[in-house]
Enzyme design. Structure first.
Site, PDB file in Angstrom:
ATOM      1  N   HIS A  19      22.523  15.989  47.890  1.00  0.00           N
ATOM      2  CA  HIS A  19      21.693  14.786  48.741  1.00  0.00           C
ATOM      3  C   HIS A  19      22.156  13.985  49.240  1.00  0.00           C
ATOM      4  O   HIS A  19      21.892  13.188  50.940  1.00  0.00           O
ATOM      5  CB  HIS A  19      21.709  13.279  47.853  1.00  0.00           C
ATOM      6  CG  HIS A  19      19.910  14.617  46.453  1.00  0.00           C
ATOM      7  ND1 HIS A  19      19.952  14.174  45.463  1.00  0.00           N
ATOM      8  CD2 HIS A  19      18.617  14.445  47.077  1.00  0.00           C
ATOM      9  CE1 HIS A  19      19.031  14.447  44.436  1.00  0.00           C
ATOM     10  NE2 HIS A  19      18.388  14.606  45.821  1.00  0.00           N
ATOM     11  N   LYS A  43       6.892  12.771  36.247  1.00  0.00           N
ATOM     12  CA  LYS A  43       8.170  12.640  36.009  1.00  0.00           C
ATOM     13  C   LYS A  43       8.746  11.757  34.850  1.00  0.00           C
ATOM     14  O   LYS A  43       8.201  10.424  35.477  1.00  0.00           O
ATOM     15  CB  LYS A  43       9.538  12.823  36.285  1.00  0.00           C
ATOM     16  CG  LYS A  43       9.718  14.421  37.849  1.00  0.00           C
ATOM     17  CD  LYS A  43      10.577  13.619  38.834  1.00  0.00           C
ATOM     18  CE  LYS A  43      10.246  15.255  39.510  1.00  0.00           C
ATOM     19  NZ  LYS A  43      11.607  15.063  40.708  1.00  0.00           N
ATOM     20  N   ARG A  92      15.774  23.376  50.022  1.00  0.00           N
ATOM     21  CA  ARG A  92      16.807  24.071  49.527  1.00  0.00           C
ATOM     22  C   ARG A  92      16.869  25.552  49.839  1.00  0.00           C
ATOM     23  O   ARG A  92      17.678  26.254  50.131  1.00  0.00           O
ATOM     24  CB  ARG A  92      17.712  23.540  48.332  1.00  0.00           C
ATOM     25  CG  ARG A  92      17.849  22.381  47.369  1.00  0.00           C
ATOM     26  CD  ARG A  92      17.733  21.896  46.218  1.00  0.00           C
ATOM     27  NE  ARG A  92      17.031  22.069  46.163  1.00  0.00           N
ATOM     28  CZ  ARG A  92      16.080  21.685  44.719  1.00  0.00           C
ATOM     29  NH1 ARG A  92      16.909  20.586  44.267  1.00  0.00           N
ATOM     30  NH2 ARG A  92      14.401  21.874  44.465  1.00  0.00           N
ATOM     31  N   SER A 130      18.560  17.776  41.142  1.00  0.00           N
ATOM     32  CA  SER A 130      18.874  16.798  40.135  1.00  0.00           C
ATOM     33  C   SER A 130      18.861  17.522  38.578  1.00  0.00           C
ATOM     34  O   SER A 130      18.981  16.695  37.551  1.00  0.00           O
ATOM     35  CB  SER A 130      18.160  15.521  40.511  1.00  0.00           C
ATOM     36  OG  SER A 130      18.433  14.845  42.033  1.00  0.00           O
TER      37      SER A 130
END
Length: 160
Positions: A19, A43, A92, A130
């Site tokens: 990040h 989440k 990514r 994460s």
């Protein structure tokens, strides 16, 4: 010419070197970058939103044109409220693209005047997520290569 403001949204639970790498590069491309720390109802975060805001502010304090702002509204509404023109998203791997492409299309439908732009992290951070960092930390693994020392300490305090 008007300032170009980008919002980089996410839960940032926790903020990782990936990040930070994206923020560093975005800070040279845009007049202002807003790290929007939101809640994802799908989440359950390890760190509270307040902790994530504090940590992000600490980790990103060297960037003069970056601000950290929590939000709990629809992303395009948050972006508009900050007078931003761009939603910045990180990719990514190819596996991220389909989901991000769908989000970009939906956001374009909801707010046609807001553009979505994608940046990829440095190759050395492309594998970091994460969720993987949380998983490693939960099992007592060393996350020091993936996050700032302050983030590592906060996670260790939370996990116990």
């Amino acid at each position: 010419m008007a300032s170009v403001i980008a919002v980089y949204p996410g839960t940032f639970d926790p903020i990782t070197h990936g990040h930070t790498d994206l923020v560093a590069r975005a800070s040279t491309l845009f007049d202002e970058v807003i790290l929007g720390i939101g809640e994802n109802r799908g989440k359950t975060p390890l760190l509270s939103r307040e902790q994530r805001v504090v940590l992000a502010n600490e980790v990103l304090s060297d960037f003069d044109n970056v601000t950290v702002v929590p939000f709990d509204t629809l992303l395009v509404d948050f972006v508009a409220s900050r007078h931003a023109q761009v939603i910045l998203r990180g990719l990514r791997a190819v596996s991220d693209f389909e989901y991000e492409f769908q989000l970009a299309g939906m956001n374009r439908h909801l707010a046609p005047d807001i553009e979505t732009m994608f940046l990829t992290p440095s190759e050395k951070y492309a594998f970091i997520s994460s969720s993987l960092v949380r998983e490693i930390a939960a099992h007592g693994g060393d996350i020091s290569h993936f996050v700032d020392p302050r983030v590592k300490a906060a996670m260790q305090d939370k996990i116990g």
